[in-house]
Structures are given as structure tokens and as C-alpha cells.
Design a protein around this motif. Structure first.
Motif, PDB file in Angstrom:
ATOM      1  N   ALA A   1       4.795  -9.807  15.196  1.00 23.81           N
ATOM      2  CA  ALA A   1       5.159 -10.665  16.017  1.00 23.81           C
ATOM      3  C   ALA A   1       3.766 -11.051  16.690  1.00 23.81           C
ATOM      4  CB  ALA A   1       6.316 -10.204  17.201  1.00 23.81           C
ATOM      5  N   ALA A   2       2.904 -10.176  17.098  1.00 24.09           N
ATOM      6  CA  ALA A   2       1.774 -10.452  17.618  1.00 24.09           C
ATOM      7  C   ALA A   2       0.575 -11.326  16.781  1.00 24.09           C
ATOM      8  CB  ALA A   2       1.191  -9.238  18.153  1.00 24.09           C
ATOM      9  N   ALA A   3       0.796 -11.201  15.210  1.00 25.91           N
ATOM     10  CA  ALA A   3      -0.244 -11.559  14.621  1.00 25.91           C
ATOM     11  C   ALA A   3      -0.415 -13.244  14.936  1.00 25.91           C
ATOM     12  CB  ALA A   3       0.121 -11.466  13.291  1.00 25.91           C
ATOM     13  N   ALA A   4      -1.680 -13.561  15.264  1.00 24.39           N
ATOM     14  CA  ALA A   4      -2.163 -14.819  15.211  1.00 24.39           C
ATOM     15  C   ALA A   4      -2.328 -15.450  14.389  1.00 24.39           C
ATOM     16  CB  ALA A   4      -3.288 -14.893  16.306  1.00 24.39           C
ATOM     17  N   GLY A   5      -3.611 -15.095  13.517  1.00 27.77           N
ATOM     18  CA  GLY A   5      -4.105 -15.561  12.336  1.00 27.77           C
ATOM     19  C   GLY A   5      -3.434 -14.994  11.221  1.00 27.77           C
ATOM     20  N   LEU A   6      -4.022 -15.054  10.032  1.00 27.44           N
ATOM     21  CA  LEU A   6      -3.387 -14.400   8.835  1.00 27.44           C
ATOM     22  C   LEU A   6      -4.336 -12.992   8.692  1.00 27.44           C
ATOM     23  CD1 LEU A   6      -3.658 -17.250   5.879  1.00 27.44           C
ATOM     24  CD2 LEU A   6      -1.496 -16.275   7.128  1.00 27.44           C
ATOM     25  N   HIS A   7      -3.620 -12.051   8.258  1.00 32.80           N
ATOM     26  CA  HIS A   7      -4.323 -10.776   8.081  1.00 32.80           C
ATOM     27  C   HIS A   7      -4.002 -10.573   6.412  1.00 32.80           C
ATOM     28  CE1 HIS A   7      -0.140  -9.824   9.782  1.00 32.80           C
ATOM     29  NE2 HIS A   7      -0.121  -9.168   8.543  1.00 32.80           N
ATOM     30  N   THR A   8      -5.039  -9.675   6.028  1.00 35.55           N
ATOM     31  CA  THR A   8      -4.959  -9.487   4.762  1.00 35.55           C
ATOM     32  C   THR A   8      -4.064  -8.486   4.376  1.00 35.55           C
ATOM     33  OG1 THR A   8      -6.937  -7.866   4.619  1.00 35.55           O
ATOM     34  CG2 THR A   8      -7.190 -10.547   3.812  1.00 35.55           C
ATOM     35  N   ASP A   9      -3.878  -7.437   5.279  1.00 36.36           N
ATOM     36  CA  ASP A   9      -2.998  -6.289   4.944  1.00 36.36           C
ATOM     37  C   ASP A   9      -2.118  -6.035   6.308  1.00 36.36           C
ATOM     38  OD1 ASP A   9      -4.904  -5.009   6.456  1.00 36.36           O
ATOM     39  OD2 ASP A   9      -4.720  -3.158   5.137  1.00 36.36           O
ATOM     40  N   ASP A  10      -1.018  -5.436   6.371  1.00 35.23           N
ATOM     41  CA  ASP A  10      -0.147  -5.080   7.326  1.00 35.23           C
ATOM     42  C   ASP A  10      -0.824  -4.329   8.391  1.00 35.23           C
ATOM     43  OD1 ASP A  10       2.095  -6.876   6.437  1.00 35.23           O
ATOM     44  OD2 ASP A  10       1.622  -5.613   4.755  1.00 35.23           O
TER      45      ASP A  10
ATOM     46  N   LEU B   1      -3.538  -4.542  17.261  1.00 37.00           N
ATOM     47  CA  LEU B   1      -2.789  -3.874  18.538  1.00 37.00           C
ATOM     48  C   LEU B   1      -3.546  -2.677  19.247  1.00 37.00           C
ATOM     49  CD1 LEU B   1       0.987  -4.206  17.353  1.00 37.00           C
ATOM     50  CD2 LEU B   1      -0.491  -5.968  18.766  1.00 37.00           C
ATOM     51  N   GLY B   2      -4.554  -2.301  18.569  1.00 38.95           N
ATOM     52  CA  GLY B   2      -5.254  -0.990  18.947  1.00 38.95           C
ATOM     53  C   GLY B   2      -4.366   0.433  18.855  1.00 38.95           C
ATOM     54  N   ILE B   3      -3.673   0.412  17.652  1.00 38.06           N
ATOM     55  CA  ILE B   3      -2.817   1.300  17.304  1.00 38.06           C
ATOM     56  C   ILE B   3      -3.483   1.994  16.420  1.00 38.06           C
ATOM     57  CG2 ILE B   3      -0.582   1.957  16.137  1.00 38.06           C
ATOM     58  CD1 ILE B   3       0.618  -0.186  17.915  1.00 38.06           C
TER      59      ILE B   3
END
Ligand code: CTP
Ligand code: MG
Length: 234
Positions: free
Chosen positions: A182-191, A198-200
Motif C-alpha cells: 500500500a505504501a510503495a510509491a515507485g516500482l520495487h524489484t522485490d517485495d 518502511l524501516g522494518i
């Protein structure tokens, strides 16, 4: 024979399988290409279904192939099939949207890593069950890694002892993966990358040489050989 999934299991697996397979060369979408006579997706789902914790499998298929993929997988295991998106991240999001709330743990597993053993699935799930919010299977980097500039001149040698090559399935506490997407703004290559933002903390567990990603034709040749080893058979 159709595998039974564990109705008391705590794991849902989301399987992005909607990619074209451009690097594999012309042909069907990658997840439907054959390895020893069976589509990569069949190999992948059979191994997921053999992992005792798995309760639900949701496949994101190429939109034009949803019905065909459903028919293909029905004899292998009970699966839900949804249309994937133009990017891997969209395919994962489409599948995640139909994961039932009972699954406390969600794994995301590339169909292209079709020989990943059930033991890796269980190892990742167990680490999440053990309290980690996010878990990735990794291997040490074996090649020497150089950093280069735009002219391909070496800037330096990277300390590979602190590097890891990342595989799937990546595992998450379900709420953490949903929040990261839900928070992902751009594309990420992996989850896991979205969770990192998120700093997790993300925990590593050992991956497997068998979890190689089928990307180029040489990978299909390697996988064909791996299938001849008795422990990897169908
Ligand atoms: N994937 C997906 N939806 C997309 C793109 C990729 O579900 N729009 C899936 C692929 O089917 C694969 C996994 O994500 O199981 C990893 O992607 P990759 O190995 O890059 O597969 P492709 O995108 O199919 O290959 P290529 O990049 O060579 O086209
Ligand atoms: Mg791709």
C-alpha cells in the motif's frame, strides 16, 4: 494427482507468473514454457503444494491465459488464478488482493524459480512464524564483484562477504506485506525492498541452488539437468 493443501496451514503463497519471458527469447509467456514436457508453472506449483504449511496458492497469470492456467493447474493443486499486471509488482498486488484473511503468513514466489524445494518454503515460513516480519532466502555471492564507472573502468572491488544473492519465496507477516504494498510509491524489484522502505528489518535464511531463476536459455538447460537428479524429480 491433485495435491491436497493443508486446510489448517497458516501460509498463503502468491505466485507472480504473468511475465513474458523476453530474455528467454520468442515463445509463450515464460511460466508456460516447457521444462521436460511440463510448464514451469506446473513444476513450481507442485513443489509449493508439497510444503506442509501451505493452505492457499494464488497465481497471477498472463491476462489472456487465466482460463488456460486454471485448467492446467487444476490437476496439480487447488489454486486461485487472477490476471496479472504489466509489472511484477502489479501482478503481486492483484494476487495479494484475493489472499484470504485467515493466512497469517504470505509468501511471494516467482513461478520462474520453478525448482525451489518445499524445504525452502518451509524454512522461510518458519522464520516468519518465529517472529520475523519479513524473511528472504539468500545465497552467498560467489563471483568477485567490481564497481565500474560509465566507461567500464573499475572504481573498486566490493567486499562480497557482506553481499547476498536473493531468491524467493520471500515471506512476510501478512499485515506487513499489505502495508508495504500500500505504501510503495515507485516500482520495487522485490517485495522485501518495499518492506525495507518502511524501516522494518528483513531476516535472511539459507536459500538453495535449486531455487535458481529461469531467466535465459542457459538456465533452462541447467534446470533440465537438475531435474535428472533423483531428489528433484516430479
Ligand atoms: N512477473 C509477473 N508479472 C509481470 C512481470 C513478471 O507476474 N508483469 C513474474 C514472472 O512471471 C516471473 C517473476 O515475476 O515468475 C520474475 O520475473 P522475471 O524473471 O523477470 O520474468 P519475466 O518478466 O517473465 O521475464 P523477462 O523479464 O525476461 O521478460
Ligand atoms: Mg521481468
Amino acid at each position: 494427482m491433485t495435491a491436497q493443501l493443508n486446510a489448517r496451514g497458516d501460509v498463503a503463497v502468491v505466485v507472480p507468473a504473468a511475465g513474458a519471458g523476453v530474455r528467454l527469447g520468442p515463445g509463450a509467456p515464460k511460466a508456460l514454457r516447457l521444462l521436460e514436457g511440463e510448464p514451469l508453472l506446473v513444476h513450481a506449483v507442485r513443489r509449493l503444494a508439497a510444503a506442509p504449511s501451505v493452505r492457499v496458492i494464488v497465481v497471477a497469470a498472463p491476462p489472456a491465459e487465466v482460463e488456460a492456467v486454471h485448467a492446467l493447474l487444476a490437476p496439480v493443486a487447488p489454486v486461485t488464478v487472477v490476471p496479472g499486471g504489466a509489472e511484477r509488482q502489479e501482478s503481486v498486488a492483484a494476487a495479494l488482493a484475493v489472499v484470504p484473511p485467515e493466512a497469517a503468513i504470505v509468501l511471494v514466489h516467482d513461478a520462474a524459480r520453478c525448482l525451489t524445494p518445499p524445504s525452502v518454503v518451509e524454512r522461510v515460513a518458519a522464520a516468519v512464524r518465529d517472529g520475523a516480519d519479513a524473511v528472504i532466502p539468500v545465497l552467498p555471492v560467489v563471483d568477485t564483484i567490481k564497481e565500474v564507472d560509465a566507461e567500464e573502468t573499475v572504481l573498486g572491488t566490493v567486499d562480497r562477504s557482506v553481499l547476498r544473492a536473493v531468491q524467493t519465496p520471500q515471506g512476510f507477516r501478512a499485515s506487513v506485506l499489505r502495508a508495504a504494498h500500500a505504501a510503495a510509491a515507485g516500482l520495487h524489484t522485490d517485495d522485501a525492498g518495499a518492506v525495507e522502505k518502511l524501516g522494518i528489518p528483513v531476516r535472511c535464511v539459507p536459500g538453495s541452488d535449486l531455487a535458481l531463476k529461469i531467466t535465459r536459455p542457459i538456465d533452462l538447460a541447467v534446470a533440465t539437468h537438475l531435474l535428472t537428479l533423483p531428489e528433484n524429480g516430479r
